[in-house]
Design a protein around this motif. Sequence first.
Motif, PDB file in Angstrom:
ATOM      1  N   GLY A   1       0.789  -1.227   0.000  1.00  0.00           N
ATOM      2  CA  GLY A   1       0.000   0.000   0.000  1.00  0.00           C
ATOM      3  C   GLY A   1       0.816   1.269   0.000  1.00  0.00           C
ATOM      4  N   ARG A   2       2.126   1.168  -0.153  1.00  0.00           N
ATOM      5  CA  ARG A   2       2.971   2.358  -0.182  1.00  0.00           C
ATOM      6  C   ARG A   2       3.108   2.868  -1.608  1.00  0.00           C
ATOM      7  NH1 ARG A   2       5.794   3.027   4.644  1.00  0.00           N
ATOM      8  NH2 ARG A   2       5.679   1.245   6.069  1.00  0.00           N
ATOM      9  N   THR A   3       3.176   4.165  -1.763  1.00  0.00           N
ATOM     10  CA  THR A   3       3.327   4.782  -3.084  1.00  0.00           C
ATOM     11  C   THR A   3       4.484   5.778  -3.061  1.00  0.00           C
ATOM     12  OG1 THR A   3       1.732   6.529  -2.545  1.00  0.00           O
ATOM     13  CG2 THR A   3       0.875   4.543  -3.621  1.00  0.00           C
ATOM     14  N   GLN A   4       4.934   6.122  -4.238  1.00  0.00           N
ATOM     15  CA  GLN A   4       5.999   7.111  -4.355  1.00  0.00           C
ATOM     16  C   GLN A   4       5.745   7.983  -5.587  1.00  0.00           C
ATOM     17  OE1 GLN A   4       9.646   4.918  -4.824  1.00  0.00           O
ATOM     18  NE2 GLN A   4       9.125   4.159  -6.848  1.00  0.00           N
ATOM     19  N   TYR A   5       6.279   9.187  -5.569  1.00  0.00           N
ATOM     20  CA  TYR A   5       6.152  10.085  -6.709  1.00  0.00           C
ATOM     21  C   TYR A   5       7.337  11.036  -6.727  1.00  0.00           C
ATOM     22  CZ  TYR A   5       4.461  13.395  -3.180  1.00  0.00           C
ATOM     23  OH  TYR A   5       4.353  14.198  -2.070  1.00  0.00           O
TER      24      TYR A   5
ATOM     25  N   THR B   1       4.307  17.589 -10.356  1.00  0.00           N
ATOM     26  CA  THR B   1       4.388  16.372  -9.564  1.00  0.00           C
ATOM     27  C   THR B   1       3.913  15.193 -10.401  1.00  0.00           C
ATOM     28  OG1 THR B   1       3.971  17.584  -7.507  1.00  0.00           O
ATOM     29  CG2 THR B   1       3.621  15.200  -7.463  1.00  0.00           C
ATOM     30  N   SER B   2       4.667  14.108 -10.381  1.00  0.00           N
ATOM     31  CA  SER B   2       4.284  12.928 -11.154  1.00  0.00           C
ATOM     32  C   SER B   2       3.133  12.191 -10.477  1.00  0.00           C
ATOM     33  CB  SER B   2       5.481  11.981 -11.301  1.00  0.00           C
ATOM     34  OG  SER B   2       5.827  11.417 -10.044  1.00  0.00           O
ATOM     35  N   LYS B   3       2.521  11.284 -11.216  1.00  0.00           N
ATOM     36  CA  LYS B   3       1.456  10.464 -10.653  1.00  0.00           C
ATOM     37  C   LYS B   3       2.057   9.453  -9.673  1.00  0.00           C
ATOM     38  CE  LYS B   3      -1.685  10.717 -14.630  1.00  0.00           C
ATOM     39  NZ  LYS B   3      -2.417   9.930 -15.656  1.00  0.00           N
ATOM     40  N   PRO B   4       1.397   9.170  -8.555  1.00  0.00           N
ATOM     41  CA  PRO B   4       1.912   8.167  -7.602  1.00  0.00           C
ATOM     42  C   PRO B   4       1.958   6.781  -8.236  1.00  0.00           C
ATOM     43  CG  PRO B   4       0.226   9.550  -6.587  1.00  0.00           C
ATOM     44  CD  PRO B   4       0.177   9.833  -8.060  1.00  0.00           C
ATOM     45  N   SER B   5       2.984   6.034  -7.918  1.00  0.00           N
ATOM     46  CA  SER B   5       3.112   4.649  -8.380  1.00  0.00           C
ATOM     47  C   SER B   5       3.304   3.745  -7.171  1.00  0.00           C
ATOM     48  CB  SER B   5       4.288   4.493  -9.344  1.00  0.00           C
ATOM     49  OG  SER B   5       5.505   4.857  -8.721  1.00  0.00           O
ATOM     50  N   THR B   6       2.810   2.522  -7.276  1.00  0.00           N
ATOM     51  CA  THR B   6       2.891   1.565  -6.174  1.00  0.00           C
ATOM     52  C   THR B   6       4.324   1.088  -5.981  1.00  0.00           C
ATOM     53  OG1 THR B   6       0.642   0.810  -6.642  1.00  0.00           O
ATOM     54  CG2 THR B   6       2.017  -0.620  -5.285  1.00  0.00           C
ATOM     55  N   VAL B   7       4.767   1.017  -4.725  1.00  0.00           N
ATOM     56  CA  VAL B   7       6.118   0.558  -4.403  1.00  0.00           C
ATOM     57  C   VAL B   7       6.088  -0.958  -4.196  1.00  0.00           C
ATOM     58  CG1 VAL B   7       8.030   0.713  -2.769  1.00  0.00           C
ATOM     59  CG2 VAL B   7       6.709   2.759  -3.347  1.00  0.00           C
ATOM     60  N   LEU B   8       6.785  -1.677  -5.076  1.00  0.00           N
ATOM     61  CA  LEU B   8       6.835  -3.133  -4.997  1.00  0.00           C
ATOM     62  C   LEU B   8       8.161  -3.634  -4.428  1.00  0.00           C
ATOM     63  CD1 LEU B   8       5.275  -4.006  -8.487  1.00  0.00           C
ATOM     64  CD2 LEU B   8       4.124  -3.870  -6.269  1.00  0.00           C
ATOM     65  N   PHE B   9       9.104  -2.724  -4.255  1.00  0.00           N
ATOM     66  CA  PHE B   9      10.429  -3.103  -3.777  1.00  0.00           C
ATOM     67  C   PHE B   9      10.821  -2.214  -2.593  1.00  0.00           C
ATOM     68  CE2 PHE B   9      10.228  -4.264  -8.208  1.00  0.00           C
ATOM     69  CZ  PHE B   9      10.871  -5.484  -8.280  1.00  0.00           C
TER      70      PHE B   9
END
Length: 223
Positions: A72-76, A83-91
């Motif tokens: 459930g963590r995101t980064q941008y 500001t870029s769109k948030p993407s899901t953090v898989l690593f």
Amino acid sequence: MRTIPLKPANRRAQSDSDILLALDSGNLALLTLLDPPAAFDSVHHATLILRLQKSYGLCDVALKWITSYLSGRTQYVRTSVTTSKPSTVLFGVPQDSVLGPILFVFYTADVVQLVKEHGLLPHAYADDTQILGVCRPSETDELQHRVFDCLDAVSSWMTANRLQLNHQKTEALWCWSARRQHQIPTTPVRVGCSSVQPVTAARNLGLYLDGDVSMRTHMTTTV
């Protein structure tokens, strides 16, 4: 499996103690310091969860808690104008937390056993991994080949587990007593496709260790 201390000073003291014991016995010691770049950011969440379940027996609430902690963590990316769109953090495991380094140790615990299978001593604290080999002065060639084979195995394991090993920043330090100085090999240590020239002093968790264990470099740097 070798115990992994909770405090850096304790882990460093254990490594230094093994070296001193080797030198007191008239042996030589080869310490190899590995450098996995961006190690915490490279942990694959799905692989970590599976390892916690299969290797360590975590299940039910405990496993769900760890899964919830990672997911459930995101980064941008943000600049001064957009500001870029948030993407899901898989690593990656969250840094600046107590749990992050512990999860990384669980993720890479197989490396400790891998090193021991090559007859070498592993020392690990979070993403800091060292390989120590001890030999008689007449057996340096055999020790170097064991270290070469071990580094190849560790590098292959890291590649298979989505980690990297920075061959260029890997350091090798021969440790000796005063009467054994003339018996130290000068040949490079092979790390993957690279050759690493042995150094005369290396930094270990903030402490500079000299090949002759004199602490000269650390004292000079501190002053």
